[in-house]
Design a protein around this motif. Structure first.
Motif, short mmCIF file in Angstrom:
data_model
loop_
_atom_site.label_atom_id
_atom_site.label_comp_id
_atom_site.label_asym_id
_atom_site.label_seq_id
_atom_site.Cartn_x
_atom_site.Cartn_y
_atom_site.Cartn_z
N CYS A 42 -9.72 -32.74 9.72
CA CYS A 42 -11.29 -32.68 9.67
C CYS A 42 -11.78 -33.86 8.67
O CYS A 42 -11.13 -34.17 7.79
CB CYS A 42 -11.52 -31.29 9.13
SG CYS A 42 -11.18 -29.86 9.53
N THR A 43 -12.56 -34.82 9.19
CA THR A 43 -13.09 -35.72 8.48
C THR A 43 -14.91 -35.65 8.57
O THR A 43 -15.24 -34.72 9.39
CB THR A 43 -12.58 -37.14 9.18
OG1 THR A 43 -13.12 -37.02 10.55
CG2 THR A 43 -11.36 -37.34 9.13
N ARG A 44 -15.46 -36.36 7.62
CA ARG A 44 -16.74 -36.39 7.67
C ARG A 44 -17.41 -37.94 7.31
O ARG A 44 -16.95 -38.55 6.49
CB ARG A 44 -17.36 -35.49 6.47
CG ARG A 44 -18.63 -35.31 6.48
CD ARG A 44 -19.35 -34.07 5.45
NE ARG A 44 -20.64 -33.87 5.54
CZ ARG A 44 -21.36 -32.95 6.20
NH1 ARG A 44 -20.61 -32.32 6.88
NH2 ARG A 44 -22.49 -33.05 6.17
N ARG A 45 -18.28 -38.16 8.03
CA ARG A 45 -18.93 -39.51 7.98
C ARG A 45 -20.47 -39.30 8.55
O ARG A 45 -20.68 -38.73 9.52
CB ARG A 45 -18.30 -40.74 8.66
CG ARG A 45 -18.15 -40.57 10.07
CD ARG A 45 -17.44 -41.69 10.73
NE ARG A 45 -17.63 -41.76 12.21
CZ ARG A 45 -16.50 -41.11 12.83
NH1 ARG A 45 -15.58 -40.39 12.43
NH2 ARG A 45 -16.76 -41.20 14.39
N ASP A 46 -21.33 -39.87 8.06
CA ASP A 46 -22.88 -40.10 8.24
C ASP A 46 -23.20 -38.63 8.41
O ASP A 46 -24.01 -38.37 9.12
CB ASP A 46 -22.83 -40.78 9.45
CG ASP A 46 -22.45 -42.28 9.50
OD1 ASP A 46 -22.57 -42.93 8.44
OD2 ASP A 46 -21.81 -42.96 10.47
N CYS A 47 -22.72 -37.87 7.34
CA CYS A 47 -23.32 -36.62 7.29
C CYS A 47 -22.95 -35.59 8.46
O CYS A 47 -23.68 -34.67 8.77
CB CYS A 47 -24.98 -36.54 6.93
SG CYS A 47 -25.31 -37.06 5.35
N LYS A 48 -21.93 -35.76 9.05
CA LYS A 48 -21.57 -35.25 10.43
C LYS A 48 -19.89 -34.78 10.29
O LYS A 48 -19.13 -35.95 9.95
CB LYS A 48 -21.92 -36.05 11.52
CG LYS A 48 -21.55 -35.48 12.82
CD LYS A 48 -22.52 -34.26 13.12
CE LYS A 48 -22.47 -33.85 14.69
NZ LYS A 48 -23.13 -32.65 15.05
N ASP A 49 -19.53 -33.77 10.69
CA ASP A 49 -18.15 -33.29 10.62
C ASP A 49 -17.26 -33.71 12.11
O ASP A 49 -18.09 -33.59 13.08
CB ASP A 49 -17.99 -31.69 10.59
CG ASP A 49 -18.69 -31.41 9.08
OD1 ASP A 49 -18.16 -32.08 7.87
OD2 ASP A 49 -19.11 -30.40 8.93
N TYR A 50 -16.24 -34.15 11.83
CA TYR A 50 -15.49 -34.58 12.97
C TYR A 50 -14.03 -33.97 12.83
O TYR A 50 -13.64 -33.73 11.80
CB TYR A 50 -15.23 -36.31 13.38
CG TYR A 50 -16.69 -36.97 13.36
CD1 TYR A 50 -16.91 -37.19 14.85
CD2 TYR A 50 -17.26 -37.12 12.41
CE1 TYR A 50 -18.28 -37.77 14.83
CE2 TYR A 50 -18.58 -38.03 12.62
CZ TYR A 50 -18.89 -38.07 13.92
OH TYR A 50 -20.22 -38.92 14.21
N VAL A 51 -13.28 -34.00 14.05
CA VAL A 51 -11.99 -33.38 14.01
C VAL A 51 -11.13 -34.67 14.79
O VAL A 51 -11.61 -35.14 15.68
CB VAL A 51 -11.61 -32.11 14.86
CG1 VAL A 51 -10.10 -31.75 15.01
CG2 VAL A 51 -12.38 -30.92 14.18
N ASN A 52 -10.25 -35.03 14.01
CA ASN A 52 -9.12 -35.97 14.46
C ASN A 52 -7.76 -35.47 14.78
O ASN A 52 -7.45 -34.65 14.22
CB ASN A 52 -8.80 -37.12 13.35
CG ASN A 52 -10.29 -37.83 12.93
OD1 ASN A 52 -11.27 -37.35 12.61
ND2 ASN A 52 -10.19 -39.14 12.82
N LEU A 53 -7.52 -35.91 16.16
CA LEU A 53 -6.24 -35.01 16.69
C LEU A 53 -5.17 -36.20 16.53
O LEU A 53 -5.22 -37.44 17.17
CB LEU A 53 -6.22 -34.71 18.28
CG LEU A 53 -7.04 -33.34 18.27
CD1 LEU A 53 -7.31 -33.04 19.74
CD2 LEU A 53 -6.65 -32.41 17.50
N LEU A 54 -3.95 -35.92 15.99
CA LEU A 54 -2.96 -37.11 15.78
C LEU A 54 -1.84 -36.55 16.37
O LEU A 54 -1.40 -35.30 16.25
CB LEU A 54 -2.82 -37.32 14.29
CG LEU A 54 -3.58 -38.16 13.38
CD1 LEU A 54 -5.01 -37.94 13.35
CD2 LEU A 54 -2.83 -38.64 12.07
N SER A 55 -0.99 -37.36 16.99
CA SER A 55 0.51 -37.09 17.24
C SER A 55 1.26 -37.15 16.26
O SER A 55 1.18 -38.27 15.48
CB SER A 55 0.95 -37.91 18.46
OG SER A 55 2.09 -38.01 18.77
N CYS A 56 2.18 -36.00 16.10
CA CYS A 56 3.03 -36.00 14.91
C CYS A 56 4.26 -36.76 15.28
O CYS A 56 5.17 -37.06 14.42
CB CYS A 56 3.15 -34.66 14.65
SG CYS A 56 1.93 -33.72 13.96
#
Length: 458
Positions: free
Chosen positions: A150-164
């Motif tokens: 979970c990340t947050r920028r510009d007062c908005k929440d996002y989900v980043n999907l990463l390959s392990c």
């Protein structure tokens, strides 16, 4: 049950994932003990007091977080000469965790500036800017192939999907939250559950490609979600909220099929067994003993009698101790703060924080209350046996309390002045780790016990 002797504790301690070892932090030293013999197999010295520890999934490595310094240290049990130190410098380290492959460490800097993936195989590292939280907001799939951050920028929440595998960002999508609280993958890795802050009741189900599969909102006004938990079978999603209710959703339609209320007065008709902790006096016949007056004066227990702790089955209606939280203070102690599923996903236990001495056990198959355990003191911790339907809890007293579908039992801890404030099972269900403030011990638990073998004297 058999108990070990008490050992010194000055920090966190936990079992290794394979149950072979116990890691204990004693100030700046990390002590590794064998679970069976309790002998010290490794001793590591850190640069400062250990704040938290975490085992790698393969039980070969272990990391130590040093909050007083902006660094972590990692150690290897198979290669004691191998050492690892990660220092973020002025950025600091708020929290660190292992990746599922046990060969990468994820650190979150202070003030959530960035999340860094460090490789133990080479010197490569990957950065994710603006993580939402330090110790939460990161979830791995059960197969260990992907991570949701979970990340947050510009007062908005996002989900980043990463390959392990390559640690590359596979996709980023925005989520419909005001202030995202946490995230967790489903048991089959086909869905991601996200819930909002306590200020708004909102539970969102997303697919890995960013499609919103469902949005659940039980009510609009009032404090919202307090706890969320997937069942081990992956078919149920339990949501505990501040309105003192437990709601269970199914994984096919994402609709609620059960709503359980935690009322301070339990009335009939009710098939649930109510077990109340009581003190039973032990009557000792000492009429034929010749005791001096000095002995009786110095040993008040002999003249006043002894007690043993036991459960008494109580009939409904019954009124449970209730604490009304103050309305002028934040983070009120109410709602479902403690919640966990049994291994077979049939039972779930809950604690309403405004009734801290009562533990509720719900039967999902019959959609009814199975039992209530009413303790004398607030419940500190409760944990299901990872191998069978057996629940163990503690209240900060010298006793353990157990529940199975056949009944409830009290087990006395023989160690003097040892009050159990926390407990953890090992992965095979054969041993319990019991913690006091400055001591810990282990209790061996037979894999299968009939109800008749339990008593408060065991």
């Amino acid at each position: 049950m058999e108990f070990t002797e008490a050992y010194k504790l000055a920090g966190p301690c936990c079992f290794s994932p394979n149950s072979h070892y116990i890691a204990v932090a004693v100030d700046y030293r990390l002590v590794i003990r064998d679970t069976l013999s309790f002998k010290v197999v490794q001793l590591f010295s850190c640069l400062d007091k250990i704040s938290y520890i975490e085992w790698a999934n393969d039980s070969e490595y272990i990391l130590c977080g040093l909050n007083k310094r902006p660094m972590i240290q990692a150690w290897s049990l198979t290669q004691p000469e191998w050492t690892c130190k990660i220092d973020e410098g002025s950025a600091g380290i708020a929290y660190s965790r292992w990746s599922p492959d046990s060969r990468h460490i994820l650190t979150t800097s202070d003030f959530q500036l960035r999340l860094t993936v460090w490789s133990l195989l080479n010197t490569a590292c990957v950065h994710v800017q603006g993580p939402k939280y330090g110790s939460k907001g990161v979830s791995f799939t059960k197969d260990g192939k992907y991570a949701a951050i979970c990340t947050r920028r510009d007062c908005k929440d996002y989900v980043n999907l990463l390959s392990c595998h390559a640690w590359k960002i596979m996709g980023v999508f925005a989520v419909d939250t005001l202030d995202l609280a946490d995230i967790e993958w489903s048991q089959d890795d086909n869905a991601i559950v996200i819930w909002d802050s306590p200020l708004e009741f909102k539970v969102l189900i997303y697919s890995p490609d960013g499609r919103c599969l469902s949005k659940y909102q039980a009510y609009e006004s009032g404090l919202g979600v307090k706890s969320v938990s997937w069942s081990p079978c992956g078919q149920y999603l339990a949501v505990g909220s501040y309105d003192q209710m437990l709601r269970v959703l199914n994984h096919l339609t994402w609709k609620t099929f059960a709503e359980f209320m935690h009322l301070s007065t339990v009335r009939g008709p009710c098939r649930a067994a109510v077990f109340k902790e009581v003190d039973e006096p032990l009557h000792l016949d000492m009429s034929e003993l010749c005791l001096s007056d000095e002995f009786l004066q110095g040993n008040s227990d002999v003249s006043e009698g002894h007690f043993r702790v036991m459960y008494e089955v109580t009939e409904v209606p019954i009124s449970l101790p209730f604490q009304k939280p103050p309305s002028d203070k934040p983070n009120p102690k109410q709602g479902i703060g403690l919640m966990s599923w049994s291994k077979d996903s049939r039972y779930i236990h809950t604690r309403n924080d405004s009734m801290p001495t009562a533990l509720w056990i719900w039967d999902i198959h019959h959609l009814e209350l199975a039992a209530i355990l009413v303790q004398k003191d607030p419940i500190r911790a409760a944990a299901w046996d990872p191998t069978c339907t057996r629940l163990v809890l503690c209240t900060g007293s010298s006793h353990l309390y157990m529940w199975t579908p056949s009944g409830a039992y009290c087990v006395s801890n023989p160690l003097p002045q040892f009050n159990i404030t926390d407990l953890k099972w090992n992965s095979d269900g054969s041993c319990l780790l019991l913690k006091d403030k400055e001591l810990f011990c282990c209790a061996s638990v037979p894999l299968s016990l009939e109800s008749s073998e339990y008593s408060s004297d065991d």
